[in-house]
Design a protein around this motif. Structure first.
Motif, PDB file in Angstrom:
ATOM      1  N   LEU B  21       0.825  -1.204   0.000  1.00 18.16           N
ATOM      2  CA  LEU B  21       0.000   0.000   0.000  1.00 18.16           C
ATOM      3  C   LEU B  21       0.865   1.262   0.000  1.00 18.16           C
ATOM      4  O   LEU B  21       0.606   2.206  -0.750  1.00 18.16           O
ATOM      5  N   GLN B  25       0.956   4.104  -2.853  1.00 16.22           N
ATOM      6  CA  GLN B  25       0.697   5.509  -2.557  1.00 16.22           C
ATOM      7  C   GLN B  25       1.813   6.388  -3.124  1.00 16.22           C
ATOM      8  O   GLN B  25       1.567   7.424  -3.731  1.00 16.22           O
ATOM      9  N   GLU B  71     -10.709  -4.031   4.818  1.00 19.76           N
ATOM     10  CA  GLU B  71      -9.468  -3.472   4.272  1.00 19.76           C
ATOM     11  C   GLU B  71      -9.271  -2.019   4.691  1.00 19.76           C
ATOM     12  O   GLU B  71      -8.157  -1.609   5.018  1.00 19.76           O
ATOM     13  N   ASP B  72     -10.360  -1.235   4.653  1.00 19.94           N
ATOM     14  CA  ASP B  72     -10.191   0.183   4.953  1.00 19.94           C
ATOM     15  C   ASP B  72      -9.907   0.430   6.435  1.00 19.94           C
ATOM     16  O   ASP B  72      -9.152   1.338   6.785  1.00 19.94           O
ATOM     17  N   ALA B  75      -6.217  -0.414   6.682  1.00 14.72           N
ATOM     18  CA  ALA B  75      -5.308   0.467   5.943  1.00 14.72           C
ATOM     19  C   ALA B  75      -5.387   1.896   6.442  1.00 14.72           C
ATOM     20  O   ALA B  75      -4.378   2.601   6.519  1.00 14.72           O
ATOM     21  N   LEU B  76      -6.604   2.338   6.764  1.00 11.41           N
ATOM     22  CA  LEU B  76      -6.790   3.759   7.017  1.00 11.41           C
ATOM     23  C   LEU B  76      -7.085   4.065   8.480  1.00 11.41           C
ATOM     24  O   LEU B  76      -7.205   5.215   8.864  1.00 11.41           O
ATOM     25  N   GLU B 227      -1.887  12.173   4.913  1.00  9.56           N
ATOM     26  CA  GLU B 227      -2.592  12.493   3.673  1.00  9.56           C
ATOM     27  C   GLU B 227      -3.547  11.357   3.300  1.00  9.56           C
ATOM     28  O   GLU B 227      -4.709  11.580   2.970  1.00  9.56           O
ATOM     29  N   MET B 228      -3.032  10.138   3.373  1.00 12.13           N
ATOM     30  CA  MET B 228      -3.815   8.988   2.926  1.00 12.13           C
ATOM     31  C   MET B 228      -5.034   8.752   3.822  1.00 12.13           C
ATOM     32  O   MET B 228      -6.091   8.358   3.352  1.00 12.13           O
ATOM     33  N   TRP B 230      -6.556  11.019   5.757  1.00 15.33           N
ATOM     34  CA  TRP B 230      -7.233  12.245   6.127  1.00 15.33           C
ATOM     35  C   TRP B 230      -8.756  12.159   6.039  1.00 15.33           C
ATOM     36  O   TRP B 230      -9.479  12.549   6.961  1.00 15.33           O
ATOM     37  N   MET B 231      -9.282  11.637   4.954  1.00 14.05           N
ATOM     38  CA  MET B 231     -10.743  11.573   4.797  1.00 14.05           C
ATOM     39  C   MET B 231     -11.381  10.717   5.894  1.00 14.05           C
ATOM     40  O   MET B 231     -12.384  11.102   6.491  1.00 14.05           O
ATOM     41  N   GLN B 232     -10.801   9.558   6.115  1.00 13.76           N
ATOM     42  CA  GLN B 232     -11.368   8.656   7.123  1.00 13.76           C
ATOM     43  C   GLN B 232     -11.337   9.289   8.513  1.00 13.76           C
ATOM     44  O   GLN B 232     -12.217   9.067   9.328  1.00 13.76           O
ATOM     45  N   TYR B 235     -13.862  12.459   8.529  1.00 19.48           N
ATOM     46  CA  TYR B 235     -15.285  12.082   8.412  1.00 19.48           C
ATOM     47  C   TYR B 235     -15.454  10.637   8.852  1.00 19.48           C
ATOM     48  O   TYR B 235     -15.715   9.763   8.033  1.00 19.48           O
ATOM     49  N   MET B 238     -18.296   7.119   7.940  1.00 19.61           N
ATOM     50  CA  MET B 238     -19.169   7.407   6.787  1.00 19.61           C
ATOM     51  C   MET B 238     -18.846   6.439   5.658  1.00 19.61           C
ATOM     52  O   MET B 238     -17.761   5.901   5.574  1.00 19.61           O
ATOM     53  N   LYS B 239     -19.854   6.259   4.788  1.00 22.32           N
ATOM     54  CA  LYS B 239     -19.675   5.371   3.634  1.00 22.32           C
ATOM     55  C   LYS B 239     -19.325   6.207   2.405  1.00 22.32           C
ATOM     56  O   LYS B 239     -19.879   7.277   2.198  1.00 22.32           O
ATOM     57  N   TRP B 240     -18.426   5.680   1.609  1.00 21.36           N
ATOM     58  CA  TRP B 240     -17.985   6.439   0.430  1.00 21.36           C
ATOM     59  C   TRP B 240     -18.200   5.657  -0.851  1.00 21.36           C
ATOM     60  O   TRP B 240     -17.699   5.920  -1.869  1.00 21.36           O
TER      61      TRP B 240
END
Lengths: 114, 240, 309
Positions: B21, B25, B71-72, B75-76, B227-228, B230-232, B235, B238-240
């Protein structure tokens, strides 16, 4: 038009084709792909590469990303020699040799498929 | 959370997933910035392969854990200290020589790794490894041919390639420290052949830096994860 | 004896393809180079706004899709440059002309991508607008361009759908996510309509392009088609299109919609959109930083050829 840039009032629609630079980029290669066993390689496009090895690598990456082929050929574009039959009179005559065509012969129906 | 026991099957899977991963990236950072269109496309393919391997491994690790983590989540949702990737893959892209030498070092490590694991008696892992082995063979061909081109190209490209070998060499003993000695032999054979043809030299400095497999990273990983993830993190849930 | 002009026009009239190295009127050739080069440049510059979100994609699945999509765009640029090369212009030259500001690319890519929802909006609206146009171009009279478009359309079939799916997910999510989606639609709606170009009455070379069958449907017709297709899709999402004049016109059987801000339209075309400078700077930097790599590969190939000789 989606990706065409409109010509602003007062601007010219003419587009320049060269910078006048002498610099040569990587040569152009023609790419042929055999989609599956049993059929011929078919011309699929072209790309740029410095040498045959990278031309093949690039062809794989550019033209078979979706598993489009089982075999790839690359040929330097400048090595392709072309003949345009429509422009050649002798070929037109060759075309007229109807006896080369299966449809030129009458075989009675009762003989069956031939 | 302290790093998990390295013998644990899950953490072994996570280590390989993290490698792939983090490298994906990094390679993704090249998109729209490569030296030529064909290279852009090739780096995209290689990045997608690594990302695919990482996803399969995370999913498998989550299944083995049996705590419902996907996985998320893995990973995140993990912190830097829980990341078990090699220091090599988190190193910045630098110039194209740096990226290709990093790739060569990593591909030469993954070549014996996936070959070995594809014979594993754990069927899911063996399946992932068999697919990854095929992809790695292509990556190795790509990185080898570029390191040779750059090493034996122009004066400038030779200098840049030699700089890259010099800068990344200290992260190479870690590649095989936890694995079998045979990996090391294969790695040295593959890398040695390429560097020889590329007219590049192995640095004499014996200094080596390790720690990634135990969660001790260089300063670069924190930014990459920030950076990788950040969204998770901004927020959550939440589902993306 | 037929003249080359008559032969060319006969091909066009018969819906046959013009192929290199057929004779063609100089205007036809120039028109094609302009259009194909601009299309290729647009694909390449278009990698940047979406590439901007690869490192921050919210899930690994979305990251993979986005990477594949941006990579496809590089491929599409490459196919199109190849098509243009059959007309006798070199790819490097076209790129240099782009870098010098002498070639242009679509204005849509001069807008910034400010949130994840923009990945949805670009796929849905920008790729949607592109498909409307590109499907038409698969029937273009120039063989290499038409073939490139067939390939591109096939590969792009997932691009619009993945964008819409991103927005479905946002619109079915939290209020924060839905606001993100509405904000993206607010920012991308008008630039998307601008993609179809000036009104037919203002468009300088539409007529000639239609006659040559390079272009087959007019700007306004394509734009109308796009609006008609998109409005119900926005309704499904529960998003509001930022146009107070938008309403169904039962007499016409089409949606009526408001006027584009043509001042903004021309401002961006002329180089003063929000991201014109950044996009070009990025492209030039990547190209210049790659010079030594391209030279090294050429030098290595020459050495190898010399050794083999």
């Amino acid at each position: 038009m989606t990706y065409e840039v409109p010509v602003a009032p007062g601007e010219s629609a003419d587009i320049e084709e060269t910078t006048g630079s002498e610099r040569e980029g990587w040569p152009l290669w023609e790419v042929f792909v055999r989609a599956r066993r049993g059929i011929s390689h078919v011309h699929i496009g072209s790309l740029h590469a410095a040498d045959p090895e990278s031309a093949l690598q690039n062809a794989r990456d550019v033209y078979t990303r979706r598993g489009e082929g089982v075999s790839v050929w690359v040929v330097p574009s400048e090595q392709v020699y072309a003949f345009e039959p429509e422009a050649a009179a002798d070929y037109v005559e060759a075309n007229e040799k109807v006896y080369r065509l299966a449809t030129a012969y009458d075989i009675p129906d009762e003989v069956g498929q031939m | 959370m302290p790093p998990q026991d390295p013998d644990d099957r899950v953490s072994a899977l996570l280590a390989h997933a993290d490698d792939n991963l983090v490298l994906a990236q990094r390679l993704g950072e090249w998109i729209a910035s490569a030296p030529e269109l064909e290279i852009d496309i090739a780096l995209g393919n290689i990045a997608l392969d690594h990302l695919g391997v990482a996803r399969a491994l995370y999913t498998h690790a989550g299944d083995l854990q049996g705590e419902g983590r996907g996985e998320d989540d893995l990973a995140l949702g993990r912190e830097e200290r829980d990341y078990l990737n090699l220091l090599l893959v988190e190193q910045p892209n630098g110039d194209f020589a740096r990226t290709m030498v990093r790739q060569l070092f990593f591909d030469a490590y993954q070549t014996p790794l996936w070959e070995d694991l594809s014979a594993s008696d754990a069927p899911v892992l063996a399946g992932i490894a068999a697919k990854a082995a095929k992809e790695t063979a292509y990556h190795l061909q790509y990185s080898s041919s570029w390191v040779i081109r750059l090493g034996d190209g122009t004066e400038e490209s030779h200098r840049r390639a030699q700089d890259a070998v010099g800068a990344l060499w200290r992260f190479t003993s870690e590649l095989t420290e936890d694995d079998r000695a045979s990996y090391r032999d294969e790695w040295e054979r593959l890398v040695g052949a390429v560097l020889g043809e590329a007219k590049l030299e192995v640095p004499e400095d014996p200094y080596q830096r390790t720690g990634g497999r135990h969660g001790y990273h260089t300063e670069h990983l924190g930014y990459l994860l920030a950076e990788m993830q950040w969204m998770q993190r901004s927020y959550p849930e939440m589902k993306w | 004896m037929t003249t080359p002009e008559e032969k060319f026009q006969a091909l066009i009239d018969a819906e046959e393809k013009v192929e290199p190295p057929d004779w063609m009127p100089e205007g036809y050739r120039k028109n094609l180079i302009r259009q194909i080069a601009q299309h290729a440049h647009s694909e390449i510059i278009g990698m940047q706004p979406e590439g901007n979100w690869i490192s921050r994609a919210p899930t690994l699945h979305r990251k993979a899709i986005l990477m594949a999509k941006v990579q496809d765009e590089a491929g599409h640029g490459l196919y199109l440059y190849s098509a243009a090369e059959t007309l006798g212009v070199k790819r490097d030259e076209m790129q240099e002309l782009l870098h010098q500001g002498k070639h242009k690319y679509s204005s849509i890519f001069n807008y910034p991508t400010l949130s994840w929802a923009d990945m949805g909006a670009i796929g849905w609206l920008v790729d949607g607008a592109a498909i409307t146009n590109q499907v038409m171009l698969t029937r273009c009279s120039y063989g290499p361009y038409a073939r490139a478009m067939v390939r591109i359309c096939k590969e792009e079939s997932f691009h619009q759908r993945q964008g819409y799916e991103i927005l479905i997910r946002l619109c079915q999510g939290t209020s924060e996510q839905k606001e993100m989606a509405q904000d993206a639609l607010d920012r991308w709606w008008w630039p998307s309509l601008m993609m179809f170009g000036p009104h037919d009455s203002e468009s300088t070379h539409t007529e000639q392009s239609m006659e040559w069958k390079i272009k087959r449907v007019s700007n306004d017709d394509l734009r109308q088609q796009f609006v008609d297709m998109t409005v119900p899709q926005a309704e499904y999402l529960g998003l509001e299109i930022p146009d107070p004049e938008l309403r169904w016109n039962p007499e016409r059987g089409h949606y009526d919609f408001g006027e584009i801000d043509w001042e903004e339209f021309w401002r961006v075309v002329k180089g003063n959109g929000p991201m014109n400078r950044e996009r070009l700077e990025h492209k030039v930097r990547a190209w210049e930083e790659g010079t030594w790599v391209r030279e090294a590969a050429a030098a290595h190939a020459a050495k190898k050829a010399a050794r083999a000789a």
